[in-house]
Write a protein that holds these residues in place. Structure first.
Motif, short mmCIF file in Angstrom:
data_model
loop_
_atom_site.label_atom_id
_atom_site.label_comp_id
_atom_site.label_asym_id
_atom_site.label_seq_id
_atom_site.Cartn_x
_atom_site.Cartn_y
_atom_site.Cartn_z
N LEU A 1 11.29 7.34 35.96
CA LEU A 1 9.90 6.87 35.98
C LEU A 1 9.17 7.40 37.22
CD1 LEU A 1 10.33 3.20 34.71
CD2 LEU A 1 9.45 5.18 33.44
N LEU A 2 9.84 7.36 38.35
CA LEU A 2 9.23 7.88 39.58
C LEU A 2 8.98 9.38 39.48
CD1 LEU A 2 11.16 5.85 42.29
CD2 LEU A 2 8.74 5.62 41.65
N TYR A 3 9.92 10.10 38.89
CA TYR A 3 9.74 11.54 38.73
C TYR A 3 8.54 11.84 37.83
CZ TYR A 3 10.34 16.29 37.12
OH TYR A 3 10.12 17.60 36.80
N LEU A 4 8.44 11.13 36.72
CA LEU A 4 7.39 11.42 35.74
C LEU A 4 6.01 10.90 36.13
CD1 LEU A 4 9.38 10.80 32.44
CD2 LEU A 4 8.64 13.00 33.38
N PHE A 5 5.96 9.78 36.87
CA PHE A 5 4.67 9.16 37.18
C PHE A 5 4.34 9.14 38.67
CE2 PHE A 5 6.07 7.50 33.10
CZ PHE A 5 4.96 7.76 32.32
N GLY A 6 5.25 9.60 39.51
CA GLY A 6 4.97 9.72 40.93
C GLY A 6 5.25 8.47 41.74
N SER A 7 4.93 7.31 41.19
CA SER A 7 5.12 6.03 41.88
C SER A 7 4.90 4.92 40.86
CB SER A 7 4.11 5.87 43.02
OG SER A 7 2.79 5.79 42.50
N LYS A 8 5.23 3.71 41.27
CA LYS A 8 4.96 2.57 40.40
C LYS A 8 3.45 2.46 40.16
CE LYS A 8 4.94 -1.79 41.80
NZ LYS A 8 5.37 -3.13 42.24
N GLU A 9 2.66 2.68 41.21
CA GLU A 9 1.22 2.61 41.07
C GLU A 9 0.70 3.69 40.13
OE1 GLU A 9 2.86 2.51 43.98
OE2 GLU A 9 2.49 0.42 44.54
N GLY A 10 1.32 4.87 40.17
CA GLY A 10 0.94 5.95 39.26
C GLY A 10 1.17 5.55 37.81
N LEU A 11 2.27 4.88 37.56
CA LEU A 11 2.56 4.39 36.20
C LEU A 11 1.54 3.34 35.79
CD1 LEU A 11 4.30 4.24 33.67
CD2 LEU A 11 5.84 2.70 34.91
N VAL A 12 1.23 2.43 36.70
CA VAL A 12 0.22 1.39 36.41
C VAL A 12 -1.13 2.04 36.10
CG1 VAL A 12 -1.10 -0.51 37.43
CG2 VAL A 12 1.38 -0.44 37.68
N ARG A 13 -1.51 3.05 36.89
CA ARG A 13 -2.78 3.74 36.63
C ARG A 13 -2.77 4.38 35.25
NH1 ARG A 13 -2.33 5.10 42.18
NH2 ARG A 13 -1.30 7.04 41.69
N GLU A 14 -1.64 4.94 34.85
CA GLU A 14 -1.55 5.55 33.52
C GLU A 14 -1.71 4.51 32.42
OE1 GLU A 14 -1.10 8.74 32.42
OE2 GLU A 14 -1.13 9.60 34.42
N VAL A 15 -1.07 3.35 32.59
CA VAL A 15 -1.20 2.26 31.61
C VAL A 15 -2.66 1.85 31.48
CG1 VAL A 15 -0.66 -0.18 31.20
CG2 VAL A 15 1.16 1.42 31.85
N LEU A 16 -3.31 1.67 32.62
CA LEU A 16 -4.71 1.24 32.60
C LEU A 16 -5.62 2.34 32.07
CD1 LEU A 16 -4.84 -0.76 35.93
CD2 LEU A 16 -4.78 -1.66 33.61
N ALA A 17 -5.28 3.59 32.31
CA ALA A 17 -6.09 4.71 31.81
C ALA A 17 -6.08 4.76 30.29
CB ALA A 17 -5.59 6.03 32.39
N VAL A 18 -4.96 4.41 29.68
CA VAL A 18 -4.90 4.39 28.21
C VAL A 18 -5.90 3.38 27.67
CG1 VAL A 18 -3.44 3.78 26.23
CG2 VAL A 18 -2.53 5.21 28.05
N GLY A 19 -5.93 2.19 28.26
CA GLY A 19 -6.89 1.17 27.83
C GLY A 19 -8.32 1.61 28.06
N ARG A 20 -8.58 2.20 29.22
CA ARG A 20 -9.93 2.67 29.53
C ARG A 20 -10.37 3.70 28.51
NH1 ARG A 20 -8.94 5.54 33.86
NH2 ARG A 20 -8.86 7.43 32.67
N THR A 21 -9.51 4.63 28.19
CA THR A 21 -9.84 5.68 27.22
C THR A 21 -10.18 5.08 25.87
OG1 THR A 21 -8.46 7.26 28.40
CG2 THR A 21 -8.96 7.77 26.10
N GLU A 22 -9.37 4.11 25.43
CA GLU A 22 -9.63 3.46 24.14
C GLU A 22 -10.95 2.71 24.15
OE1 GLU A 22 -6.31 1.03 22.94
OE2 GLU A 22 -4.90 2.68 23.16
N GLN A 23 -11.24 2.01 25.24
CA GLN A 23 -12.47 1.22 25.32
C GLN A 23 -13.71 2.11 25.31
OE1 GLN A 23 -11.95 -1.12 28.91
NE2 GLN A 23 -9.87 -1.63 28.25
N LEU A 24 -13.69 3.16 26.12
CA LEU A 24 -14.86 4.05 26.16
C LEU A 24 -15.02 4.81 24.85
CD1 LEU A 24 -14.62 5.34 29.85
CD2 LEU A 24 -16.23 3.66 28.91
N ALA A 25 -13.91 5.17 24.21
CA ALA A 25 -13.99 5.85 22.91
C ALA A 25 -14.59 4.91 21.87
CB ALA A 25 -12.61 6.32 22.47
#
Length: 193
Positions: A55-79
């Protein structure tokens, strides 16, 4: 109400990997089912069939993973907003669609993460330093477009929306949720005449 696009994040691997996408999807399912305010990589990794190191390798950090999770929601909402606009949906219809998405129980974990990030932005520490400001800058223009010609104020609509979502997260009883949904509909009735 997910993390804004312009909040800095660590770069992800050069080429998107199928494993990364699979783990992100599994993390989204995990977030939907668990309280993640104190997300720990070890139990998450065990649950989704990975390891903290991967997970750290793919997302950089725990915060990076959290940002990715939230980005999915943001993308869906704006779409959702864009799709409703493109299909000629009224301001009321568009805001109702957004409300339905945000209040769907499967999105509760992401909502909690959003509000946690928003509060953490107050202490100005990384990675949340500009989270609150960026969120406003990201949401006010599309809401302004949706509300164009209605006389409604995008800042007020966003503030009421977020306030009611916080109230919804505060309690899970059916009567509590019913009161919040009723308040949202009453607000739209009063605002979008």
């Amino acid at each position: 109400m997910s993390i804004p696009a312009n909040v800095p994040s660590r770069p992800s691997p050069r080429r998107p990997s199928m494993r990364r996408e699979d783990l992100l999807a599994a993390t989204l399912r995990y977030v939907a089912e668990h309280n993640v305010s104190d997300l720990s990589l070890r139990p998450l990794a065990a649950e989704i069939g990975s390891s903290p190191r991967v997970l750290l390798y793919l997302f950089g950090s725990k915060e990076g993973l959290v940002r990715e999770v939230l980005a999915v929601g943001r993308t869906e909402q704006l779409a959702l907003l864009e799709r409703s606009e493109a299909e000629g949906g009224s301001a009321r219809e568009t805001l109702e669609l957004l409300w339905e998405w945000l209040t769907d129980p499967s999105h509760r974990g992401a909502l909690r993460l959003f509000f946690e990030g928003y509060v953490r932005a107050f202490d100005r520490s990384e990675p949340w330093r500009d989270f609150g400001t960026a969120s406003l800058e990201e949401w006010l223009p599309p809401l302004g477009r949706v509300l164009e010609g209605t006389g409604a104020n995008a800042t007020v609509v966003l503030a009421v929306l977020r306030g009611l979502l916080l109230d919804l997260l505060a309690g899970e009883e059916d009567t509590h949720a019913e009161r919040i949904h009723t308040a949202w509909h009453a607000f739209l009735d009063a605002t979008l005449r």
